[in-house]
Design a protein around this motif. Structure first.
Motif, short mmCIF file in Angstrom:
data_model
loop_
_atom_site.label_atom_id
_atom_site.label_comp_id
_atom_site.label_asym_id
_atom_site.label_seq_id
_atom_site.Cartn_x
_atom_site.Cartn_y
_atom_site.Cartn_z
N ILE A 148 101.50 32.69 -44.50
CA ILE A 148 101.97 31.33 -44.32
C ILE A 148 101.11 30.40 -45.19
O ILE A 148 100.01 30.77 -45.60
CB ILE A 148 101.96 30.90 -42.84
N ARG A 153 107.79 26.54 -46.45
CA ARG A 153 109.09 26.02 -46.03
C ARG A 153 110.05 25.93 -47.22
O ARG A 153 111.27 26.06 -47.05
CB ARG A 153 108.93 24.64 -45.38
N TYR A 327 102.37 31.22 -31.47
CA TYR A 327 103.43 30.35 -31.95
C TYR A 327 103.92 29.50 -30.79
O TYR A 327 104.07 29.99 -29.66
CB TYR A 327 104.63 31.16 -32.46
N LEU A 358 106.36 25.28 -39.21
CA LEU A 358 107.04 26.45 -39.77
C LEU A 358 108.49 26.08 -40.10
O LEU A 358 108.79 24.96 -40.45
CB LEU A 358 106.96 27.60 -38.77
N SER A 363 112.34 30.92 -42.20
CA SER A 363 113.19 31.25 -41.06
C SER A 363 114.58 31.72 -41.48
O SER A 363 115.36 32.16 -40.63
CB SER A 363 113.32 30.04 -40.13
N ARG A 375 109.83 34.91 -37.08
CA ARG A 375 110.09 33.89 -38.10
C ARG A 375 110.68 32.61 -37.51
O ARG A 375 111.07 31.72 -38.26
CB ARG A 375 111.05 34.44 -39.17
N TYR A 416 100.80 35.30 -35.38
CA TYR A 416 100.67 35.62 -36.81
C TYR A 416 99.53 36.61 -36.96
O TYR A 416 98.39 36.33 -36.58
CB TYR A 416 100.40 34.33 -37.57
#
Length: 463
Positions: A148, A153, A327, A358, A363, A375, A416
């Motif tokens: 990440i 994004r 998350y 995120l 995603s 995701r 993660y």
């Protein structure tokens, strides 16, 4: 520790182009250090490899002599798996070659690079691959755990830009893995960490960005945290994929990019990086800059390389660090209350909490495309307990654990994998989910049935 006769060690040393470092040698103590100051391990041998041939020699030597193996890339992971007691460290940190092709927008990079090295070369051509949040992180560990970062994004996880890898397996075989060659292994390496072999080089797809981007942060006092976080929740629900952002809950550090009058005060900060035209980015971030108003606003055009280094000063090697992470499904009112109740209750001004936003491109990748886990969370949470005095360890670890427990009711249940410490098999399974974990275990049986590579977020082979 396994006893190996001196002649055998000398023969191994002679087979390497790189160094073999042993206890008592000059530089041994520096060579065994990793980023997290909590880790204090003493390997019997450190093989500083210069290329694939050295890696093959080191793997074969370790296997023949039943040595515990640690693999070091950047050495930045909090768990400290890049070093071991009594075994051998296969150290890739001298393998720093990188070749950029600006026509095909690809790069081939060796496993010892950190993201600052990588950015230095790719930004010469206005190109980028998503590379985490600080420039001192190694490319290998970040990529193999998914990856990440600031531009995920827009361009997906780091592993989503991976085209192929070169890897040496536990039996000393050199393989290339891609979507068309050893595709099962390629699937596992995109999220499954160091479980299946030592990746010596990575081929990435690059993307246009920079050298200048719109980036920086706005800072608010902690007493306004509830209003800021509720505003942020609504704001990020409408922003385009080009905007990467992250919340910081912390004591303002003494760094050059923050005004002196807020140093040492409790703050909530929002950092952003816009992966698109600066003029368009200015329109997108305007509501963020106008809200409050903030105590400080550092958002402006800057070099992507400079921005990526901005938070390095706050994460130097040698501090004692403990992570708890997960998350969050969303930033509900109750989740915000839990964050506010714990974030500033630590006695260490070095501790902090981050919440990366995120979604976006990461995603939209098919769930079966890679071994990376969840995701679909909206925000990651990483609670960083950071301190300098070893006698205070219990206190700061307990703060992180209690804080994390308060957020679990709002968690997706996932985590993660690159944010995991030494937390046990259940937490590793949570990083992948049951179905993917079983598929990874089957790959482990195929490529590393003896669990030769065990110092990682370990997926054990099935007996």
């Amino acid at each position: 520790m396994v006893k190996i006769d001196e002649g055998t060690i000398q023969k191994f040393k002679g087979s390497l182009r790189g160094e073999l470092i042993r206890p008592g040698d000059a530089g041994y103590d520096d060579a065994r250090k990793v980023w997290n100051g909590m880790i204090d391990k003493r390997p019997a041998l450190i093989a500083r490899c210069t290329g694939v041939a050295d890696v093959i020699e080191a793997i074969n030597f370790a296997r023949s002599n039943n040595l515990l193996v640690a693999v070091r890339g950047g050495g930045h992971n909090v768990a400290g798996n890049a070093v071991c007691d009594g075994g051998i460290v296969i150290d890739l940190s001298r393998m720093k070659g990188i070749w950029v092709d600006p026509i095909t927008r690809t790069a081939r990079a060796q496993a010892g690079l950190v993201w600052g090295d990588f950015n230095h070369e790719t930004q010469a051509f206005g190109l980028v691959t998503n590379g985490g949040y600080v420039s001192t992180t190694g490319i290998a560990g970040l990529t193999l755990g998914g990856g990440i970062g600031w531009v995920m994004r827009k361009y997906g996880l780091t592993c989503d830009s991976l085209l192929s890898v070169d890897v040496v397996t536990a039996d000393g075989r050199f393989l290339t893995a891609s979507k068309t060659e050893n595709a099962d292994l390629f699937w596992g390496l995109r999220g499954g960490g160091g479980n299946f072999g030592i990746v010596t080089s990575f081929e990435y797809q690059l993307h246009p960005l920079g050298p200048m981007v719109l980036a920086g942060l706005v800072v608010h006092p902690a007493k306004k945290a509830k209003e800021v976080l509720k505003f942020y929740r609504e704001y990020v629900a409408t922003v385009p994929d080009e905007l990467g952002s992250m919340i910081f809950l912390r004591t303002a550090p003494k760094v050059p990019f923050l005004p002196e009058h807020i140093h040492g005060t409790h703050v909530v900060a929002i950092a952003v990086c816009y992966a698109g035209p600066i003029e368009e980015g200015e329109r997108i971030v305007l509501p963020l800059r106008e809200f409050g108003p903030p105590l400080a606003d550092t958002i402006g055009p800057m070099s992507y390389k400079v921005f990526h280094r901005m938070f390095d000063l706050d994460a130097p090697p040698g501090r004692l660090v403990y992570f708890k992470s997960g998350y969050l499904a969303n930033l509900s009112d109750d989740a915000i209350d839990a964050l506010i109740a714990h974030a500033w209750s630590t006695r260490s001004p070095l501790s902090f909490t981050i919440l990366p936003h995120l979604g976006g491109a990461l995603s939209r990748v098919d769930e079966d495309e890679t071994s990376f886990g969840d995701r679909y969370g909206q925000h990651a949470i990483l609670i960083n307990a950071v301190w300098t005095e070893p006698q205070e360890s219990d206190e700061h670890i307990e703060w992180a654990r209690e804080f994390f427990a308060s957020t679990e009711p709002f968690s997706t249940g996932g985590v993660y994998v690159n944010f995991l410490g030494i937390e046990g098999e259940k937490r590793i399974m949570a990083a992948y989910g049951g179905e993917k974990y079983e598929r990874l275990a089957a790959l482990k049986n195929k490529y590393d049935p003896t669990n030769f590579f065990s110092l990682n977020q370990n997926i054990k082979p099935r007996k």
